[in-house]
Design a protein around this motif. Structure first.
Motif, PDB file in Angstrom:
ATOM      1  N   UNK A  81       0.824  -1.211   0.000  1.00 25.92           N
ATOM      2  CA  UNK A  81       0.000   0.000   0.000  1.00 25.92           C
ATOM      3  C   UNK A  81       0.854   1.255   0.000  1.00 25.92           C
ATOM      4  N   UNK A  82       2.157   1.083   0.231  1.00 25.44           N
ATOM      5  CA  UNK A  82       3.104   2.200   0.149  1.00 25.44           C
ATOM      6  C   UNK A  82       4.113   1.851  -0.940  1.00 25.44           C
ATOM      7  N   UNK A  83       4.228   2.714  -1.922  1.00 25.25           N
ATOM      8  CA  UNK A  83       5.164   2.495  -3.025  1.00 25.25           C
ATOM      9  C   UNK A  83       6.487   3.205  -2.744  1.00 25.25           C
ATOM     10  N   UNK A  84       7.542   2.704  -3.343  1.00 20.57           N
ATOM     11  CA  UNK A  84       8.865   3.316  -3.212  1.00 20.57           C
ATOM     12  C   UNK A  84       8.821   4.750  -3.747  1.00 20.57           C
ATOM     13  N   UNK A  85       9.461   5.667  -3.050  1.00 18.10           N
ATOM     14  CA  UNK A  85       9.543   7.100  -3.371  1.00 18.10           C
ATOM     15  C   UNK A  85       8.256   7.881  -3.126  1.00 18.10           C
ATOM     16  N   UNK A  86       7.238   7.243  -2.565  1.00 18.74           N
ATOM     17  CA  UNK A  86       5.994   7.955  -2.254  1.00 18.74           C
ATOM     18  C   UNK A  86       6.224   8.900  -1.072  1.00 18.74           C
ATOM     19  N   UNK A  87       5.558  10.049  -1.109  1.00 23.07           N
ATOM     20  CA  UNK A  87       5.599  10.986   0.010  1.00 23.07           C
ATOM     21  C   UNK A  87       4.508  10.537   0.984  1.00 23.07           C
ATOM     22  N   UNK A 100       4.273  14.390  13.771  1.00 24.49           N
ATOM     23  CA  UNK A 100       4.035  13.963  12.395  1.00 24.49           C
ATOM     24  C   UNK A 100       4.826  14.858  11.452  1.00 24.49           C
ATOM     25  N   UNK A 101       5.616  14.236  10.577  1.00 25.13           N
ATOM     26  CA  UNK A 101       6.388  14.973   9.579  1.00 25.13           C
ATOM     27  C   UNK A 101       6.207  14.297   8.225  1.00 25.13           C
ATOM     28  N   UNK A 102       6.602  15.012   7.189  1.00 24.97           N
ATOM     29  CA  UNK A 102       6.527  14.461   5.839  1.00 24.97           C
ATOM     30  C   UNK A 102       7.778  13.618   5.574  1.00 24.97           C
ATOM     31  N   UNK A 103       7.576  12.453   4.960  1.00 28.86           N
ATOM     32  CA  UNK A 103       8.706  11.585   4.671  1.00 28.86           C
ATOM     33  C   UNK A 103       8.597  10.974   3.287  1.00 28.86           C
ATOM     34  N   UNK A 104       9.668  10.327   2.878  1.00 27.21           N
ATOM     35  CA  UNK A 104       9.702   9.643   1.594  1.00 27.21           C
ATOM     36  C   UNK A 104       9.974   8.164   1.872  1.00 27.21           C
ATOM     37  N   UNK A 105       9.129   7.294   1.327  1.00 29.73           N
ATOM     38  CA  UNK A 105       9.322   5.846   1.480  1.00 29.73           C
ATOM     39  C   UNK A 105      10.505   5.420   0.622  1.00 29.73           C
ATOM     40  N   UNK A 106      11.435   4.697   1.207  1.00 29.02           N
ATOM     41  CA  UNK A 106      12.613   4.229   0.473  1.00 29.02           C
ATOM     42  C   UNK A 106      12.422   2.799  -0.038  1.00 29.02           C
ATOM     43  N   UNK A 107      11.239   2.245   0.167  1.00 24.49           N
ATOM     44  CA  UNK A 107      10.919   0.902  -0.322  1.00 24.49           C
ATOM     45  C   UNK A 107       9.415   0.719  -0.390  1.00 24.49           C
ATOM     46  N   UNK A 108       8.985  -0.395  -0.985  1.00 25.16           N
ATOM     47  CA  UNK A 108       7.563  -0.751  -1.045  1.00 25.16           C
ATOM     48  C   UNK A 108       7.212  -1.507   0.225  1.00 25.16           C
ATOM     49  N   UNK A 109       5.946  -1.424   0.650  1.00 24.94           N
ATOM     50  CA  UNK A 109       5.555  -2.172   1.833  1.00 24.94           C
ATOM     51  C   UNK A 109       4.068  -2.406   1.945  1.00 24.94           C
ATOM     52  N   UNK A 110       3.724  -3.553   2.533  1.00 28.50           N
ATOM     53  CA  UNK A 110       2.334  -3.875   2.830  1.00 28.50           C
ATOM     54  C   UNK A 110       2.088  -3.629   4.315  1.00 28.50           C
ATOM     55  N   UNK A 111       0.849  -3.721   4.744  1.00 33.23           N
ATOM     56  CA  UNK A 111       0.473  -3.440   6.126  1.00 33.23           C
ATOM     57  C   UNK A 111       1.280  -4.313   7.089  1.00 33.23           C
ATOM     58  N   UNK A 112       1.884  -3.675   8.084  1.00 30.58           N
ATOM     59  CA  UNK A 112       2.653  -4.375   9.103  1.00 30.58           C
ATOM     60  C   UNK A 112       4.108  -4.606   8.759  1.00 30.58           C
TER      61      UNK A 112
END
Length: 140
Positions: A81-87, A100-112
């Motif tokens: 549900x979170x893609x790589x490079x998503x804000x 709470x701050x804004x971040x960038x996902x460095x990888x893909x991930x599912x819940x948990x």
């Protein structure tokens, strides 16, 4: 009485030979979410294979799945549900304090799942857990 164990062995071995497996109805690319029209049930028994379509529906292919080949349970995972490079929002909570701050996902991930993320303000990378709403919960 020796006939009964032989008959029982024959019946048990015959029942395992007729178990069903699920195969891909067409070629499926990695990261595609599986739907009913992508799957076929065939009379085949393979160790580690999906035996019911319910085990696969809504799951995501981890690797390419080829038409007519048995789908192994190790070849699918819950959808990311979170893609790589998503804000994404990064949330740190301790007691009554919540940041709470804004971040960038460095990888893909599912819940948990634990993934790496970068705080966009401080440019530091950290580990966070993907939440059902798509936010990342920062762990200490």
């Amino acid at each position: 009485m020796k006939l009964v164990p032989a008959l029982l062995t024959t019946v048990l071995s015959a029942s395992t030979a007729f178990a069903d497996s699920i195969v891909a109805a067409r070629n499926i690319r990695p990261y595609e979410v599986l739907t009913a029209d992508m799957l076929l049930t065939v009379p085949n028994s393979v160790d580690g294979a999906a035996m019911h379509a319910d085990q696969l529906l809504g799951m995501e292919a981890s690797v390419a799945l080829f038409s007519g080949r048995t789908i192994m349970l190790s070849q699918v995972a819950p959808p990311a549900i979170v893609e790589r490079n998503a804000i994404v929002p990064l949330i740190f909570t301790k007691g009554a304090l919540s940041i709470e701050v804004e971040g960038r996902a460095l990888g893909r991930g599912s819940v948990g799942e634990r993934i790496r993320a970068m705080n966009l303000q401080s440019k530091t990378s950290l580990t966070a857990i993907v939440q059902p709403n798509g936010t990342l919960l920062v762990t200490e």
